[in-house]
Write a protein that holds these residues in place. Structure first.
Motif, short mmCIF file in Angstrom:
data_model
loop_
_atom_site.label_atom_id
_atom_site.label_comp_id
_atom_site.label_asym_id
_atom_site.label_seq_id
_atom_site.Cartn_x
_atom_site.Cartn_y
_atom_site.Cartn_z
N ARG A 1 78.58 34.58 106.43
CA ARG A 1 79.07 33.39 106.56
C ARG A 1 78.65 32.66 106.01
O ARG A 1 77.50 32.27 105.40
CB ARG A 1 79.13 32.83 108.20
N ALA A 2 79.32 31.18 105.34
CA ALA A 2 79.52 30.42 104.72
C ALA A 2 78.51 28.89 105.03
O ALA A 2 78.99 28.30 106.83
CB ALA A 2 80.63 29.75 104.10
N LEU A 3 77.63 28.28 104.67
CA LEU A 3 77.52 26.91 105.35
C LEU A 3 77.99 25.78 105.20
O LEU A 3 78.00 25.45 104.55
CB LEU A 3 75.27 27.09 104.67
N GLU A 4 77.83 25.42 106.35
CA GLU A 4 78.68 24.06 106.34
C GLU A 4 77.56 23.08 105.17
O GLU A 4 78.57 21.96 104.86
CB GLU A 4 78.63 23.43 107.66
N ARG A 5 76.08 22.74 105.14
CA ARG A 5 76.01 22.39 103.77
C ARG A 5 75.30 22.96 103.20
O ARG A 5 74.87 24.21 103.10
CB ARG A 5 75.02 21.14 104.67
#
Length: 520
Positions: free
Chosen positions: A285-289
């Motif tokens: 999943r994509a990371l927030e930062r």
């Protein structure tokens, strides 16, 4: 001996030897494609190498990287912001028209007019704020601030015929219509992706080249390039595969020229304050930062790489571990910058400190047909990163696709090689805060920025005192590399193989100049 090379050598020995036709045709196998014959359209080495045969610059560099007179027989700083260049008399273009100051002024203006250039030359012309012809053979250039390295800048701008190119587009150069220069060779033919033919310019001011005709064959894959040399289909090849260098050195039919080049191979790292396109959590999943925006993560990546082993094994000894983004001996190289020690345990600690104790997923990108062993380099570094918990995949692409995507910021960590004859030049281009109007950061793929480093580079570029200039360049490099603006790997050793009876000096800039290949 590798089986592939053994088969090629056997085939070569069975072939009928072909004697070199003295001063007739020279055939050179190029390792990278030439994408444009327009000398101002794309600032990459393969195009520059070819343009150097057809065009000249005001100031040139010799095989050792020293500046020497070109179309300008002399130059001087009138004051801190004014330079005067005196043109050679009697120089003519390939069509017989004389070189004048107007051609020079036109050539200096043109890079800024090519607004669709994917790699502009404007970094070398933006400092000039005014220019004029004093007479047909003297030009005056003014800069807004003191600017000491202007002659070096102008060694990168080819002078073209205003009459032939005033309304030309890049495709008009590829067709040959606008391809009118003053260089040692004239255009004779271009089959994109296959070969470029040149004919000797007997009127060249530098003296007649030793070859009447030159064919540059574009053979980007190493094995076919070597096969062409062994079979006698070409006389010279550049970028000899590292496993085959020693065998060619022992073969009496060939000579090998080598040089630690100006090219540093390094990683550009996406430092933009948003999720990076090829970084995810371990769950995909994509990371927030963006973890790469954290200097601790970038330093962990650097610490995870065993440069000595990479040089010894992946590069088979034909490289030097790098701590700078310029090579030893180049102006501004800093001996005080140490090669990052291999420390995987320390790298893991830094990742945990940055909030990634279990690492993350990352894809490394690189070309597969540009630098020596480029695909193997990417794969080797991926293995190192996987050992510290960064689950790393690899994607390599042909140069024609790779550069365009990398310059758009599509990759998270991307391999780049760069050569420069001055540290402040390299810093301005590679790690200077991107500013298209000023021509800064044109190859800063990671969008790094540091106002203090920029200030040191500006001070270096603005100094006419060479000692002060070098001190500021070193200070700028220390700031940028201290933050892992880029991650240096190694300085490449350039290797050429030539048929017996030919010699080549081996240029620090890695260029293969037909007029400097001499029969012995």
């Amino acid at each position: 001996m590798p089986k592939t090379l053994a088969k090629l050598l056997l085939a070569a020995m069975l072939a009928i030897p072909m004697a070199l036709a003295a001063a007739a045709e020279l055939r050179i196998a190029l390792a990278a494609d030439v994408s444009s014959l327009d000398p101002h359209f794309l600032n990459i080495a393969p195009n520059i190498n070819l343009s150097s045969h057809l065009f000249d610059t005001l100031v040139m560099s010799d095989a050792n990287g020293r500046l020497v007179p070109g179309l300008a027989e002399s130059w001087r700083a009138v004051d801190d912001t004014t330079w005067e260049f005196h043109l050679r008399r009697g120089v003519v273009f390939h069509d017989g028209s004389p070189l004048t100051a107007d051609d020079v002024l036109f050539s200096l203006d043109r890079p800024a007019q090519l607004t669709t250039s994917p790699g502009p030359f404007t970094a070398y012309t933006r400092q000039i704020v005014a220019k004029r012809a004093i007479d047909d053979h003297t030009i005056e250039l003014k800069t807004a601030q003191p600017y000491g390295p202007l002659p070096l800048d102008l060694s990168s701008i080819f002078i073209i015929s205003k009459r032939a190119a005033e309304h030309a587009r890049p495709e008009d150069f590829d067709s040959g219509r606008a391809l009118v220069g003053t260089g040692p060779f004239r255009f004779a033919g271009f089959v994109r992706g296959d070969h470029i033919d040149l004919a000797r310019n007997d009127a060249w001011w530098g003296g007649r080249a030793p070859w009447e005709r030159v064919r540059f064959r574009i053979i980007t894959a190493a094995a076919p390039r070597l096969a062409a040399l062994l079979a006698g289909d070409v006389d010279v090849m550049e970028s000899v595969p590292t496993p085959d260098v020693a065998h060619l050195q022992r073969n009496p039919r060939f000579t090998v020229a080598q040089r630690v080049s100006w090219r540093t191979i390094f990683w550009t790292v996406d430092q933009r304050p948003r999720p990076s396109p090829w970084v995810t959590g371990n769950d995909g999943r994509a990371l927030e930062r963006n973890p790469l925006a954290d200097v601790r993560v970038r330093r962990a990546i650097s610490m995870a790489i065993d440069r000595k082993t990479l040089v010894a094994r992946t590069m088979e000894g034909l490289a030097v571990p790098a701590s700078n983004i310029i090579s030893p001996g180049v102006f501004g190289y800093d001996d005080a910058l140490a090669v990052q020690a291999y420390d995987p345990a320390g790298a893991k600690r830094l990742l945990a400190e940055a909030g990634y104790p279990d690492g993350f997923r990352l894809t490394l990108h690189g070309p597969n047909n540009r630098y020596v062993n480029d695909e193997r380099i990417v794969q080797t570094v991926a293995q190192y990163l996987s050992r510290i918990g960064i689950r790393t995949a690899v994607q390599t692409l042909p140069l024609s696709v790779y550069f365009g995507r990398a310059r758009k910021g599509e990759f998270s960590v991307a391999l780049l090689g760069w050569g420069s004859l001055a540290g402040d030049f390299a810093l301005r281009t590679l790690v200077g805060t991107p500013d298209p109007k000023a021509g800064w950061g044109t190859w800063n793929w990671g969008a790094y920025g540091n106002p203090q480093a920029d200030a040191e580079v500006r001070a270096a570029l603005g100094s006419v005192d060479q000692a002060q200039r070098e001190a500021h360049a070193k200070a700028g490099a220390a700031l940028a590399l201290g933050e892992e603006a880029v991650i240096p790997l190694h300085h490449q050793v350039a290797t050429w193989a030539l048929r017996k009876g030919l010699s080549y000096p081996g240029r620090i800039d890695e260029f293969t100049f037909a007029h400097q290949i001499l029969p012995r």
